[in-house]
Design an enzyme around this catalytic site. Structure first.
Site, PDB file in Angstrom:
ATOM      1  N   ASP A   9       0.795  -0.974   0.044  1.00  0.00           N
ATOM      2  CA  ASP A   9      -0.076   0.065  -0.131  1.00  0.00           C
ATOM      3  C   ASP A   9       0.936   1.108   0.012  1.00  0.00           C
ATOM      4  O   ASP A   9       2.308   1.104   0.207  1.00  0.00           O
ATOM      5  CB  ASP A   9      -0.745  -0.096   1.232  1.00  0.00           C
ATOM      6  N   ASP A  11      -0.269   5.032   0.808  1.00  0.00           N
ATOM      7  CA  ASP A  11      -0.220   6.101   2.017  1.00  0.00           C
ATOM      8  C   ASP A  11      -0.188   5.416   3.385  1.00  0.00           C
ATOM      9  O   ASP A  11      -0.885   4.370   3.656  1.00  0.00           O
ATOM     10  CB  ASP A  11      -1.599   6.881   1.959  1.00  0.00           C
TER      11      ASP A  11
END
Length: 212
Positions: A9, A11
């Site tokens: 991922d 953020d």
């Protein structure tokens, strides 16, 4: 042929920041955006709907807001070391994000990532319209990206690793051969195979058996 695939991922995992919050700073909508982000990450509201709601608060911003966000973003400690370690062991690395290509791409390039997928923001006459182009990269799209990259790299899905922190990462974590919760929300820690609490991505190398 790559031996394995690691998908992160962006953020709050590969990056320390929530990019949309950096953009929202310029729009003066950070507190509103943060509240929606938190609800989405806890799994309380649908991610795609929440993203559109947050992006709508950016309408009217000039396109140079992307440059400001790129300068403000901090790459998580140990990211370079993780990518180098995976590549040295014959693996590939991808990042899939509910954030935005406009900010993420330079970091993916600098880190030498093999794959990158994120949302794109609609811009007309150098101004953000407050809309997302095409389909939103949500939880399902993240799982699809992991499968597609594994197929492209000729890596069996059982030899894939998904690393994330929020509810939006759970679907790709279920698909992967190994799921790693990185400084994650309680819901994600519950469902992951392994939890890493130190905010240092190089510590994931030990989980992969690539560091003692």
């Amino acid at each position: 042929m790559p031996r394995f695939l690691v998908v992160l991922d962006a953020d709050s995992t590969l990056l320390e920041d929530e990019v949309i919050e950096l953009l929202a700073d310029t729009a003066g909508t950070r507190s509103r955006v943060q509240a929606i982000t938190e609800r989405a990450m806890r799994g309380e509201i649908d991610f795609a709907e929440s993203l559109r709601e947050r992006v709508a608060t950016l309408a009217g911003l000039q396109v140079d807001v992307f440059r400001g966000a790129q300068q403000a973003v901090r790459v998580t400690r140990g990211a370079d070391e993780l990518v180098r370690g995976v590549h040295a062991a014959g693996g590939t690395v991808g990042v899939v994000s509910g954030g935005f290509h406009e900010v993420l791409d330079p970091f993916a390039e600098r880190l030498g990532l093999d794959h990158c997928r994120a949302n794109r923001l609609e811009v007309v006459a150098d101004v953000l319209t407050g809309r997302v182009l095409g389909d939103v990269v949500d939880a399902h799209a993240k799982a699809v990206a992991l499968r597609e990259w594994a197929a492209a790299d000729d890596v069996p899905v059982v030899r894939t690793v998904a690393i994330g922190d929020g509810a939006n990462d759970l679907e790709m974590m279920r698909v992967a051969g190994l799921s790693v919760a990185f400084d994650a929300k309680p819901l994600v820690r519950e469902h992951a195979d392994v939890a890493v609490v130190d905010r240092d991505l190089s510590s994931v190398l030990a989980t992969l058996g690539l560091r003692g």
